[in-house]
Design a protein around this motif. Structure first.
Motif, PDB file in Angstrom:
ATOM      1  N   SER A   1       0.586  -1.376  -0.120  1.00  0.00           N
ATOM      2  CA  SER A   1       0.081   0.041   0.068  1.00  0.00           C
ATOM      3  C   SER A   1       0.922   1.328   0.013  1.00  0.00           C
ATOM      4  O   SER A   1       0.655   2.369  -0.741  1.00  0.00           O
ATOM      5  N   MET A   2       1.896   1.448   0.807  1.00  0.00           N
ATOM      6  CA  MET A   2       2.697   2.637   0.904  1.00  0.00           C
ATOM      7  C   MET A   2       3.504   2.618  -0.257  1.00  0.00           C
ATOM      8  O   MET A   2       3.609   3.991  -0.734  1.00  0.00           O
ATOM      9  N   ALA A   3       3.844   1.898  -1.262  1.00  0.00           N
ATOM     10  CA  ALA A   3       4.493   2.052  -2.609  1.00  0.00           C
ATOM     11  C   ALA A   3       3.641   2.684  -3.533  1.00  0.00           C
ATOM     12  O   ALA A   3       3.742   3.715  -4.187  1.00  0.00           O
ATOM     13  N   PHE A   4       2.424   2.354  -3.432  1.00  0.00           N
ATOM     14  CA  PHE A   4       0.940   2.945  -4.269  1.00  0.00           C
ATOM     15  C   PHE A   4       1.043   4.487  -3.713  1.00  0.00           C
ATOM     16  O   PHE A   4       1.093   5.417  -4.528  1.00  0.00           O
ATOM     17  N   LEU A   5       0.929   4.691  -2.403  1.00  0.00           N
ATOM     18  CA  LEU A   5       0.515   6.014  -1.878  1.00  0.00           C
ATOM     19  C   LEU A   5       1.687   6.791  -2.216  1.00  0.00           C
ATOM     20  O   LEU A   5       1.578   8.032  -2.541  1.00  0.00           O
ATOM     21  N   VAL A   6       3.146   6.414  -1.994  1.00  0.00           N
ATOM     22  CA  VAL A   6       4.155   7.234  -2.397  1.00  0.00           C
ATOM     23  C   VAL A   6       4.338   7.665  -3.946  1.00  0.00           C
ATOM     24  O   VAL A   6       4.476   8.670  -4.136  1.00  0.00           O
ATOM     25  N   ALA A   7       3.902   6.464  -4.739  1.00  0.00           N
ATOM     26  CA  ALA A   7       3.754   6.868  -6.058  1.00  0.00           C
ATOM     27  C   ALA A   7       2.641   7.935  -6.487  1.00  0.00           C
ATOM     28  O   ALA A   7       2.855   8.806  -7.352  1.00  0.00           O
ATOM     29  N   ILE A   8       1.433   8.029  -5.611  1.00  0.00           N
ATOM     30  CA  ILE A   8       0.701   9.102  -5.845  1.00  0.00           C
ATOM     31  C   ILE A   8       1.338  10.464  -5.490  1.00  0.00           C
ATOM     32  O   ILE A   8       0.841  11.502  -6.157  1.00  0.00           O
ATOM     33  N   PHE A   9       1.805  10.441  -4.339  1.00  0.00           N
ATOM     34  CA  PHE A   9       2.585  11.783  -4.023  1.00  0.00           C
ATOM     35  C   PHE A   9       3.268  12.277  -4.863  1.00  0.00           C
ATOM     36  O   PHE A   9       3.296  13.477  -5.322  1.00  0.00           O
TER      37      PHE A   9
END
Length: 494
Positions: free
Chosen positions: A27-35
């Protein structure tokens, strides 16, 4: 305890601890990618906010990924240590998706996260952004292959037994990769993972918001922009938890029906339903005898278990006693029921933990509406609890899934006791169990310590680009730091 119980405890401890890191990474990989995507697309007025969020949560992602890799490697050693007969018997089938995970998904994830770390200012910005997205999707692919192996244990497909060799051999890899259990377990697991990442982002942001509002002296220089950035992060995290929770509920409903079809004993154990009923109620809370065979007090919702298991409020759900008799006729004498109290309560604790996490996320959205800023102690308590609840829900879910399959390693094909390594003794397994427990406790402490250490200081200081030009945005600005780090712009402060 005999050698079988010790080996099961060892694998259970290492698996549950390792799975703390898996949903966080996905999940954090996707959230960082979104940021980072938002930073690339932001106006000069808001670009600094997204850059600082990318750097801040990117560091937490890397800490989790580094420790998680170590726990995963140790876990796999046990297939040869304690469960070599299992590996010999179904290794041709079980090992195929695991090999795909290691050679394809994990390789992509490892390579591209490295390029992302060291590529700031060295590669074109759009390609650099693509590396974190590849990392995120590679983590999904990794989860898919691992769940394919686990789903084979729940519902064995795509194999035939070679009587001469005495082992199961792969005949249809496509059947393994499209197992009906896998097709619903995968989205259910991924939605649950996003609840973890969203909970971490929302909780860290809430802590900094409340800290800054209650103690202005504790705020970092540039506190107004910090508050704006953390408020944005909080709302993104809370929405992620809510969306993940809705997805978990929808996929969980479908998963229950598939589970009733392929593993009816697990559904009966989830309700401690001993006699077949039509319709069957679902109990919210039960006080029973120690062996779980008799309810002394129960709060029930009529017909709900029938709907969860069959899709109809009048559906029939088979009971433990009826299935036990059926399995004895099919597989021979033996006890084919799992540990009823464990399966009953972990099923409910999984649901409760997820529901509470969703409720806290809803409250956080409401508490920060229209620029409001929570300052109460309850806001701080929610920040402390929110990341733990989805992690606990994930752990309880896996305990239920694996304990509910007992006494089978591969359902209907291989009993758990048959998978042990020949010659294993209680002494040798106890020594490795003790060593792994100490190791995993130390790694968990290190993980929590590092996360708290790097989450407390708040957003890192950066020098934002002068314009929205892609070339400038991908240059020295991402790594520019104040103080001693000013001459090391490309290290991204890692």
């Amino acid at each position: 305890m005999d050698v079988l119980d010790l080996a099961r405890w060892q694998f259970g401890i290492t698996t549950v601890v390792h799975f703390f890191f898996v949903p966080f990474t996905i999940s954090m990989a996707f959230l960082v990618a979104i940021f980072q995507t938002m930073w690339m697309r932001a106006t000069p007025r808001t670009s600094e906010r997204w850059l600082r969020l990318t750097r801040f949560f990117g560091k937490l992602l890397l800490i989790n990924l580094a420790v998680g890799v170590v726990t995963g490697l140790v876990q796999e050693f046990q297939f040869g240590m304690n469960w070599s007969d299992f590996s010999r018997f179904v290794g041709d089938v079980f090992g195929a998706p695991l090999a795909m995970e290691a050679l394809l998904a994990f390789y992509l994830e490892s390579v591209f996260i490295g390029v992302w770390i060291f590529g700031w200012g060295r590669i074109p910005p759009k390609i650099h952004l693509a590396t974190i997205w590849v990392t995120a999707f590679a983590s999904l692919l990794s989860a898919y292959f691992i769940l394919a192996a686990n789903s084979f244990m729940q519902n064995p497909v795509g194999y035939e037994i070679d009587e001469a060799a005495g082992r199961a051999e792969l005949t249809d890899i496509w059947a393994v990769l499209t197992n009906k259990v896998l097709l619903i377990t995968f989205p259910h697991t991924i939605f649950a993972a996003f609840m973890v990442g969203g909970g971490v982002v929302a909780a860290v942001a809430m802590w900094h918001l409340v800290r800054g509002a209650r103690d202005p002296q504790a705020a970092e220089p540039g506190a107004p922009s910090d508050r704006s950035a953390f408020r944005t992060a909080l709302r993104i995290g809370a929405v992620t938890v809510i969306v993940g929770g809705i997805g978990v509920a929808i996929t969980g409903d479908t998963q229950g029906k598939v589970m009733t079809e392929v593993q009816p004993m697990k559904m009966a154990a989830a309700e401690a339903l001993y006699e077949t009923q039509q319709p069957a109620p679902f109990s919210l809370f039960t006080i029973g005898t120690l062996d779980g065979s008799e309810a002394l007090y129960s709060i029930e919702i009529p017909q709900l278990l029938s709907f969860l298991g069959t899709g109809s409020f009048d559906g029939e759900v088979q009971g433990i006693d009826n299935l036990q008799q059926e399995y004895e006729e099919l597989y021979g004498p033996g006890d084919y029921s799992p540990n009823i109290p464990v399966t009953y309560w972990t099923f409910r604790m999984m649901i409760t933990a997820g529901g509470l996490a969703g409720a806290i996320a809803l409250w956080q959205l409401w508490a920060t509406r229209r620029g409001r800023m929570p300052t109460s102690r309850w806001a701080l308590r929610s920040a402390a609890v929110l990341p733990v609840l989805p992690l606990a829900g994930n752990a309880f879910g896996w305990i239920f899934t694996e304990m509910g399959r007992q006494p089978w390693l591969v359902f209907g094909l291989m009993p758990t006791a048959s998978g042990l390594t020949p010659g294993s003794t209680s002494t040798t397994v106890f020594i490795s169990l003790a060593a792994f427990t100490v190791l995993y406790a130390g790694l968990t402490w290190l993980w929590v310590h590092l996360l708290l250490k790097h989450a407390r200081p708040g957003l890192p200081a950066v020098t934002p680009p002068d314009s929205a030009d892609d070339g400038e945005r991908g240059g020295s600005a991402p790594g520019a730091c104040d103080g001693d780090d000013a001459d090391r712009p490309l290290t991204f402060a890692y």
